[in-house]
Design a protein around this motif. Sequence first.
Motif, mmCIF file in Angstrom:
data_model
loop_
_atom_site.group_PDB
_atom_site.id
_atom_site.type_symbol
_atom_site.label_atom_id
_atom_site.label_comp_id
_atom_site.label_asym_id
_atom_site.label_seq_id
_atom_site.Cartn_x
_atom_site.Cartn_y
_atom_site.Cartn_z
ATOM 1 N N LEU A 82 79.730 30.844 25.760
ATOM 2 C CA LEU A 82 80.801 31.669 25.341
ATOM 3 C C LEU A 82 80.878 32.747 26.403
ATOM 4 C CD1 LEU A 82 80.214 30.980 21.643
ATOM 5 C CD2 LEU A 82 82.006 30.044 23.006
ATOM 6 N N THR A 83 79.947 33.524 26.529
ATOM 7 C CA THR A 83 79.859 34.794 27.039
ATOM 8 C C THR A 83 80.316 34.784 28.516
ATOM 9 O OG1 THR A 83 77.358 34.924 27.370
ATOM 10 C CG2 THR A 83 78.336 36.061 25.104
ATOM 11 N N GLU A 86 83.691 34.439 28.571
ATOM 12 C CA GLU A 86 84.395 35.819 28.321
ATOM 13 C C GLU A 86 84.408 36.776 29.595
ATOM 14 O OE1 GLU A 86 83.843 35.770 23.752
ATOM 15 O OE2 GLU A 86 82.370 37.176 24.969
ATOM 16 N N MET A 89 86.780 35.770 32.276
ATOM 17 C CA MET A 89 88.163 36.268 31.812
ATOM 18 C C MET A 89 88.355 37.580 32.013
ATOM 19 S SD MET A 89 90.046 33.340 30.886
ATOM 20 C CE MET A 89 88.786 32.521 31.930
ATOM 21 N N ARG A 90 87.336 38.458 31.702
ATOM 22 C CA ARG A 90 87.438 39.969 32.027
ATOM 23 C C ARG A 90 87.661 40.425 33.261
ATOM 24 N NH1 ARG A 90 82.707 40.374 28.663
ATOM 25 N NH2 ARG A 90 83.265 40.769 26.469
ATOM 26 N N GLY A 91 87.521 39.408 34.259
ATOM 27 C CA GLY A 91 87.638 39.536 35.691
ATOM 28 C C GLY A 91 89.106 39.235 36.287
ATOM 29 N N LEU A 92 89.939 38.796 35.339
ATOM 30 C CA LEU A 92 91.367 38.184 35.694
ATOM 31 C C LEU A 92 92.411 39.144 34.945
ATOM 32 C CD1 LEU A 92 90.773 34.303 34.919
ATOM 33 C CD2 LEU A 92 90.396 35.439 37.214
ATOM 34 N N PRO A 93 93.073 39.760 35.980
ATOM 35 C CA PRO A 93 93.806 40.902 35.734
ATOM 36 C C PRO A 93 95.111 40.287 34.667
ATOM 37 C CG PRO A 93 93.868 40.688 37.749
ATOM 38 C CD PRO A 93 93.069 39.800 37.480
ATOM 39 N N VAL A 95 95.232 38.143 32.706
ATOM 40 C CA VAL A 95 94.590 37.646 31.332
ATOM 41 C C VAL A 95 94.296 39.281 30.384
ATOM 42 C CG1 VAL A 95 92.542 36.791 29.675
ATOM 43 C CG2 VAL A 95 93.192 35.885 31.747
ATOM 44 N N ARG A 96 95.272 39.361 29.523
ATOM 45 C CA ARG A 96 95.446 40.734 28.989
ATOM 46 C C ARG A 96 94.465 40.699 27.637
ATOM 47 N NH1 ARG A 96 96.245 43.592 32.806
ATOM 48 N NH2 ARG A 96 96.487 45.305 31.415
ATOM 49 N N GLU A 97 94.480 39.588 26.843
ATOM 50 C CA GLU A 97 93.577 39.564 25.823
ATOM 51 C C GLU A 97 92.825 38.156 25.673
ATOM 52 O OE1 GLU A 97 95.875 40.215 22.136
ATOM 53 O OE2 GLU A 97 97.185 41.594 23.273
ATOM 54 N N VAL A 98 91.698 38.402 25.123
ATOM 55 C CA VAL A 98 90.811 37.135 24.900
ATOM 56 C C VAL A 98 90.211 37.126 23.303
ATOM 57 C CG1 VAL A 98 88.501 35.935 25.668
ATOM 58 C CG2 VAL A 98 90.243 37.065 27.510
ATOM 59 N N HIS A 99 90.685 36.375 22.699
ATOM 60 C CA HIS A 99 90.183 36.020 21.146
ATOM 61 C C HIS A 99 89.415 35.182 21.007
ATOM 62 C CE1 HIS A 99 92.917 39.512 20.168
ATOM 63 N NE2 HIS A 99 93.686 39.038 21.195
ATOM 64 N N MET A 100 88.112 35.221 20.530
ATOM 65 C CA MET A 100 87.285 33.933 20.080
ATOM 66 C C MET A 100 87.528 33.469 18.675
ATOM 67 S SD MET A 100 83.258 33.340 20.224
ATOM 68 C CE MET A 100 82.366 32.210 19.086
ATOM 69 N N LYS A 110 96.080 35.859 25.948
ATOM 70 C CA LYS A 110 97.545 36.298 26.145
ATOM 71 C C LYS A 110 97.449 36.621 27.600
ATOM 72 C CE LYS A 110 100.954 39.560 24.468
ATOM 73 N NZ LYS A 110 101.072 40.647 23.714
ATOM 74 N N ARG B 143 85.532 37.237 17.432
ATOM 75 C CA ARG B 143 85.591 38.591 18.118
ATOM 76 C C ARG B 143 86.530 38.447 19.231
ATOM 77 N NH1 ARG B 143 80.230 36.341 20.694
ATOM 78 N NH2 ARG B 143 81.178 35.451 22.600
ATOM 79 N N THR B 144 86.858 39.758 19.500
ATOM 80 C CA THR B 144 87.851 40.030 20.778
ATOM 81 C C THR B 144 87.033 40.494 21.814
ATOM 82 O OG1 THR B 144 89.618 40.531 19.190
ATOM 83 C CG2 THR B 144 89.887 41.490 21.524
ATOM 84 N N LYS B 146 88.284 40.651 25.048
ATOM 85 C CA LYS B 146 88.953 41.448 25.836
ATOM 86 C C LYS B 146 90.399 41.991 25.089
ATOM 87 C CE LYS B 146 91.178 41.621 30.686
ATOM 88 N NZ LYS B 146 91.192 40.778 31.911
ATOM 89 N N TYR B 147 90.534 43.189 25.466
ATOM 90 C CA TYR B 147 92.052 43.913 24.835
ATOM 91 C C TYR B 147 92.304 44.890 25.564
ATOM 92 C CZ TYR B 147 95.335 45.166 21.466
ATOM 93 O OH TYR B 147 96.471 45.562 20.856
ATOM 94 N N GLN B 148 93.499 44.239 26.471
ATOM 95 C CA GLN B 148 93.948 45.370 27.314
ATOM 96 C C GLN B 148 95.509 45.364 27.364
ATOM 97 O OE1 GLN B 148 91.089 45.000 30.911
ATOM 98 N NE2 GLN B 148 93.164 45.649 32.262
#
Lengths: 153, 153
Positions: A82-83, A86, A89-93, A95-100, A110, B143-144, B146-148
Amino acid sequence: MANLDQIDRRLLAELQNEGRVTNVELAHRVGLTAPPCLRRVRSLEEAGVIRGYHAELDASQLGFAITVFAMVSLKSQAEEALTEFENHMRGLPEVREVHMLNGEIDFILKIVSRDLQSFQEFLTSKLTPAPNVASVKTSLTIRTAKYQPGVPL
Amino acid sequence: MANLDQIDRRLLAELQNEGRVTNVELAHRVGLTAPPCLRRVRSLEEAGVIRGYHAELDASQLGFAITVFAMVSLKSQAEEALTEFENHMRGLPEVREVHMLNGEIDFILKIVSRDLQSFQEFLTSKLTPAPNVASVKTSLTIRTAKYQPGVPL
DNA sequence: GGTGAAAGTTTTTCTCT
DNA sequence: AGAGAAAAACTTTCACC
């Protein structure tokens, strides 16, 4: 959880609605003078109750015509898997939101893109090949009827 | 779509990341002096490229433990039925976002509640009985990651 | 925790280029 | 459009309640 009184809540509601209101105006709205109002705001920032301030931009006027929600299921739900997903995903601009989430779908994303072509490119070259991805279902946003980020204070 | 040069884009990126940056600091970052920088910001606000400013708050510290995504299908997809549903959703403070999608699911909603009990109450007494609703599937956010909010400038 | 006044910045307007 | 200077407003600190 922070100790907040009624004044703090009103103050936060105002800042959530109008993040650039001046401190004097804010003080006036919540029934304080400027110095204690500023002290409260600073302390709420310190405590992390206020995480930051953002301008809300009109995506279409900036040439971002496409907003997509992607429902992603992973092959493994081990915490490490999972991490890893995540962090990727944090490295892909785009992708604005990631909710588990709980249930069948592991994540909802999103995604904002300039056009359908660049979204398809992103989907096939970045998202689907990401570590651990089992399936991705995407839905295009036709229109956003309500957008009021934050909490219902 | 507005005519934006590179300076405008940098300026918007800065304001999206840090909505309360001072005008002098912003001017410095984009390589201008304060007056023309302020003129640009005001004109972007006028044009609606900047739709507003918001403080981002920590929902859990404010006692909102529950964030839910709801996938809603309607009985009719006639425009009148869609807008009636949207207008109804605009009146519910727990519903923070309403996005109309293509495909099977007609709408995705983001809902914020204090706890599971008040969410269940909301679901059964407000959302499911809303006009035209055929089915509602909800997923709790664990959990969220990423939220940008905003666009990838 | 709040107030009022003072000091330091920032925003905002004006004029010029 | 952008720059520099000046005026107005706001932020921030301080001493006091």
